[in-house]
Design an enzyme around this catalytic site. Sequence first.
Site, PDB file in Angstrom:
ATOM      1  N   ARG A 221       0.858  -1.183   0.000  1.00 13.58           N
ATOM      2  CA  ARG A 221       0.000   0.000   0.000  1.00 13.58           C
ATOM      3  C   ARG A 221       0.892   1.231   0.000  1.00 13.58           C
ATOM      4  O   ARG A 221       1.976   1.216   0.616  1.00 13.58           O
ATOM      5  CB  ARG A 221      -0.848   0.054   1.274  1.00 13.58           C
ATOM      6  CG  ARG A 221      -2.088  -0.803   1.271  1.00 13.58           C
ATOM      7  CD  ARG A 221      -3.173  -0.262   0.326  1.00 13.58           C
ATOM      8  NE  ARG A 221      -4.389  -1.034   0.437  1.00 13.58           N
ATOM      9  CZ  ARG A 221      -4.678  -2.125  -0.276  1.00 13.58           C
ATOM     10  NH1 ARG A 221      -3.823  -2.566  -1.174  1.00 13.58           N
ATOM     11  NH2 ARG A 221      -5.818  -2.768  -0.102  1.00 13.58           N
ATOM     12  N   GLU A 250      -4.487   7.092  -4.609  1.00 12.76           N
ATOM     13  CA  GLU A 250      -4.716   6.546  -5.952  1.00 12.76           C
ATOM     14  C   GLU A 250      -6.106   6.949  -6.439  1.00 12.76           C
ATOM     15  O   GLU A 250      -7.038   6.999  -5.639  1.00 12.76           O
ATOM     16  CB  GLU A 250      -4.636   5.008  -5.890  1.00 12.76           C
ATOM     17  CG  GLU A 250      -3.264   4.511  -5.503  1.00 12.76           C
ATOM     18  CD  GLU A 250      -3.255   3.009  -5.238  1.00 12.76           C
ATOM     19  OE1 GLU A 250      -4.287   2.325  -5.477  1.00 12.76           O
ATOM     20  OE2 GLU A 250      -2.222   2.509  -4.771  1.00 12.76           O
ATOM     21  N   HIS A 268      -1.797   0.077  -9.740  1.00 14.01           N
ATOM     22  CA  HIS A 268      -2.352  -0.873  -8.749  1.00 14.01           C
ATOM     23  C   HIS A 268      -2.946  -2.103  -9.453  1.00 14.01           C
ATOM     24  O   HIS A 268      -4.163  -2.315  -9.440  1.00 14.01           O
ATOM     25  CB  HIS A 268      -3.401  -0.178  -7.872  1.00 14.01           C
ATOM     26  CG  HIS A 268      -3.692  -0.934  -6.596  1.00 14.01           C
ATOM     27  ND1 HIS A 268      -4.033  -0.319  -5.430  1.00 14.01           N
ATOM     28  CD2 HIS A 268      -3.692  -2.266  -6.317  1.00 14.01           C
ATOM     29  CE1 HIS A 268      -4.237  -1.233  -4.479  1.00 14.01           C
ATOM     30  NE2 HIS A 268      -4.030  -2.439  -5.004  1.00 14.01           N
TER      31      HIS A 268
HETATM   32  C1  8YV Z   1      -7.260  -5.039  -5.427  1.00 16.21           C
HETATM   33  C2  8YV Z   1      -5.919  -4.976  -3.234  1.00 16.21           C
HETATM   34  O1  8YV Z   1      -6.664  -4.256  -6.396  1.00 16.21           O
HETATM   35  O2  8YV Z   1      -6.084  -7.087  -2.196  1.00 16.21           O
HETATM   36  C3  8YV Z   1      -6.051  -5.877  -2.052  1.00 16.21           C
HETATM   37  O3  8YV Z   1      -6.107  -5.351  -0.934  1.00 16.21           O
HETATM   38  O4  8YV Z   1      -5.594  -3.853  -3.117  1.00 16.21           O
HETATM   39  C4  8YV Z   1      -6.129  -5.519  -4.595  1.00 16.21           C
HETATM   40  O5  8YV Z   1      -6.072  -6.883  -4.692  1.00 16.21           O
HETATM   41  C5  8YV Z   1      -8.374  -4.267  -4.863  1.00 16.21           C
HETATM   42  O6  8YV Z   1      -8.909  -4.842  -3.744  1.00 16.21           O
HETATM   43  C6  8YV Z   1      -9.434  -4.077  -5.954  1.00 16.21           C
HETATM   44  O7  8YV Z   1     -10.652  -4.619  -5.670  1.00 16.21           O
END
Ligand code: 8YV
Length: 302
Positions: A221, A250, A268
């Site tokens: 993150r 983002e 991302h």
């Molecule tokens: C996804 C993420 O891009 O797992 C996570 O926490 O950030 C990613 O896998 C996001 O959740 C999109 O739905």
Amino acid sequence: MMGLIEARLDEAYTVHRLYDPAQQSAIEANLSAIRAVATGGGTGLSSDWIEKLPALGVIAINGVGTDKVDLKLARGRNIDVTTTPGVLTDDVADTGMALLLAVLRHVVTGDAFVREGRWANGEGFPLGNSPKGKRIGILGLGQIGRALGRRAEAFGMEVRYWNRSPVADSDWTSCSTPVELAGDSDVLAVCIAANAGTQGIVDADVLAALGSKGILINVARGSVVNEDALLAALTSNTIAGAGLDVFMNEPKIREEFLTAPNTVLMPHQGSATLETRIAMGELVLANLAAHFAGEKPPTTVN
Ligand code: 8YV
């Protein structure tokens, strides 16, 4: 979520889409009837929204990050928060390797070099660096960190790690602080979960320890990296480069990233493959189905 997963949601439930401006008044009129929320890891659900939904029983996250949901507040309201563990591990780790190789081997600048005709014009292109024999430091040895470590080993890298809690079942060298890990690594790969305890954990000291030949990879993150410190380190050659899939704010990331030297940026995409997004969607559907059947959702985290 993918169209085919959203279609399955529509088949099973009355779905209101919070991101659709045309649905805002319908949502406001139905607040007390909303029993479940499906959301992304980077989006979560604000505490304000949790407070506005008295019948809410489950927040089904399409991802593994829980940093955008107050888990304690949810538990206190008897709301289950679910994630999609396991199914995205390999793709996120692949993204880490892709960024690592892209930085070390100049994949993105090489592509531009060819397209701009500079190769054809006889210009020279700088040598890259081999991952083989280099040390990779994994910050956060969860499932994704371990999967990235295994991939790095296959590329001939030596793995070490730092984890907030002790790890009993790893043969890799453990470092006692993030600074020690960075100082003992050529590549620092950030795989740690974001929460109050890890915010800005990659700071100016960690980056200084990584050093002028060091590369930072972040597939976790944006909030776990101090972006002021990272941008300063990149522009002053305190570190050699970075491969970043995640950022603060983002998709409106800081403009300085667009011109940061030797830096590869991704929007991302860690878990963003067809196969994994189907598997994640299936888990979201299974968690919602369990909740509406009066059962405990299978991948509840709080
Ligand atoms: C996804 C993420 O891009 O797992 C996570 O926490 O950030 C990613 O896998 C996001 O959740 C999109 O739905």
